[in-house]
Design an enzyme around this catalytic site. Structure first.
Site, PDB file in Angstrom:
ATOM      1  N   GLU A  50      -2.054  -3.213   6.471  1.00  0.00           N
ATOM      2  CA  GLU A  50      -1.425  -2.232   5.251  1.00  0.00           C
ATOM      3  C   GLU A  50      -0.013  -3.086   5.325  1.00  0.00           C
ATOM      4  OE1 GLU A  50      -2.797  -0.421   3.642  1.00  0.00           O
ATOM      5  OE2 GLU A  50      -4.691   0.339   4.627  1.00  0.00           O
ATOM      6  N   ASN A  54       0.959  -4.941   1.763  1.00  0.00           N
ATOM      7  CA  ASN A  54       2.042  -4.565   0.968  1.00  0.00           C
ATOM      8  C   ASN A  54       3.163  -5.402   0.687  1.00  0.00           C
ATOM      9  OD1 ASN A  54       1.251  -1.686   0.473  1.00  0.00           O
ATOM     10  ND2 ASN A  54       2.618  -0.921   2.016  1.00  0.00           N
ATOM     11  N   ARG A 108      -5.054   0.394  -6.684  1.00  0.00           N
ATOM     12  CA  ARG A 108      -4.520   0.610  -5.322  1.00  0.00           C
ATOM     13  C   ARG A 108      -4.404   2.297  -5.153  1.00  0.00           C
ATOM     14  NH1 ARG A 108      -4.723  -4.060  -3.625  1.00  0.00           N
ATOM     15  NH2 ARG A 108      -4.509  -2.672  -1.708  1.00  0.00           N
TER      16      ARG A 108
END
Ligand SMILES: Nc1ncnc2c1ncn2[C@@H]1O[C@H](COP(=O)(O)OP(=O)(O)OP(=O)(O)O)[C@@H](O)[C@H]1O
Ligand SMILES: [Mg+2]
Lengths: 149, 116
Positions: A50, A54, A108
């Site tokens: 994650e 990002n 997303r």
């Protein structure tokens, strides 16, 4: 029970999506000597995935840049630090809200930061617009020690 | 260790067997392949089979939410089967539990949709 030795690793890599899998393999390899449970392993892989994702898509808008991943272990605690030098975040509290995303058009879901928090024991985040973002988490692998003792 | 995908159709239902790892990198090719199939065939429902998927993060949730919005337009359903430990946890957290139909395996999914 044998004493766990403190350990440290640092790797800097290009912010491309191929390196999301690479970063997961790095964290998996790093924590192997600590005998994590399958859940702990998957949760740490998710945290790294994650954070790196990002940086790839938000910090650098998929145009590339540098990501630094730092791993440390003390006894049974692991810390993971993910650093980018991208665009930064204006409102951290808003970014951390479940389901908040600045890229809904890219499908997303706004879950990444929440998953990082849920899967870790401690979560720190700091960011400066135009300079980048640092996320540091700590996760205790204590339970696996007790279970294998 | 990347993603591999096996597709098959049973009447108006697209079955998608995932294996390997579903992340941001692998999700874009998966999304494109599903969209191409949906343009070519009359697909009402989609069944995702997670049996051989060893890893999924929020990018996988994004793919499922996107497909849910697509099938919903034709009053179709989105099903997920063979969920395992950490993937199940992530799906629970995402709230997808409320809009998905979860079944034990593909057979149960087929029965549920009446495409057995
Ligand atoms: N490293 C970063 N640099 C700049 N902005 C970021 C960074 N990380 C997160 N953000 C911002 O915080 C928001 C929330 O992040 P989060 O990971 O929770 O959701 P998302 O990435 O949008 O969706 P998902 O993770 O579910 O695919 C992002 O939409 C983005 O605006
Ligand atoms: Mg994210």
């Amino acid at each position: 029970m044998k004493n766990k030795r403190d350990n440290y690793a640092e790797v800097t890599f290009e912010a491309i999506s191929e390196n999301e899998a690479f970063a997961r393999i790095v964290v998996a390899g790093f924590i192997m000597p600590l005998d994590p449970t399958i859940d702990q392993l998957n949760e740490l892989k998710t945290i790294v995935s994650e954070g790196v994702t990002n940086s790839v898509i938000h910090a650098y808008d998929s145009k590339g840049g540098k990501i630094k991943l730092i791993l440390e272990s003390y006894q049974n605690d692991v810390t993971v630090t993910i650093i980018d030098y991208g665009k930064g975040i204006e409102d951290i509290n808003k970014a951390r809200e479940l389901f908040y995303t600045s890229k809904p058009e890219e499908e997303r879901s706004g879950m990444g930061l929440t998953l990082m928090e849920v899967f870790s024991d401690e979560f720190y985040m700091s960011s400066k617009v135009g300079e980048g973002t640092v996320i540091k988490i700590k996760k205790s692998l204590e339970l696996s020690k007790e279970m294998s003792a | 260790m990347s993603l591999s995908v096996h597709f098959f159709l049973k009447s108006d239902t697209l079955f998608i067997r995932l294996s390997g790892e579903l992340d941001h990198h692998s999700s874009s090719q998966l999304r494109e392949r599903i969209n191409t199939l949906m343009e070519q065939y009359e697909i009402k429902n989609i069944v995702f089979n997670f049996k051989n998927l060893s890893f999924m993060d929020s990018s996988g949730i994004g793919v499922m939410l996107g497909r849910y919005n697509q099938v919903k337009k034709n009053k179709g359903l989105l099903l997920a089967c063979d969920l395992n430990g950490s993937i199940e946890k992530i799906i629970k957290l995402s709230g997808l539990y409320k809009i998905l139909v979860i079944t034990k395996d593909e057979e149960q999914a087929s029965n549920y949709l009446g495409v057995a």
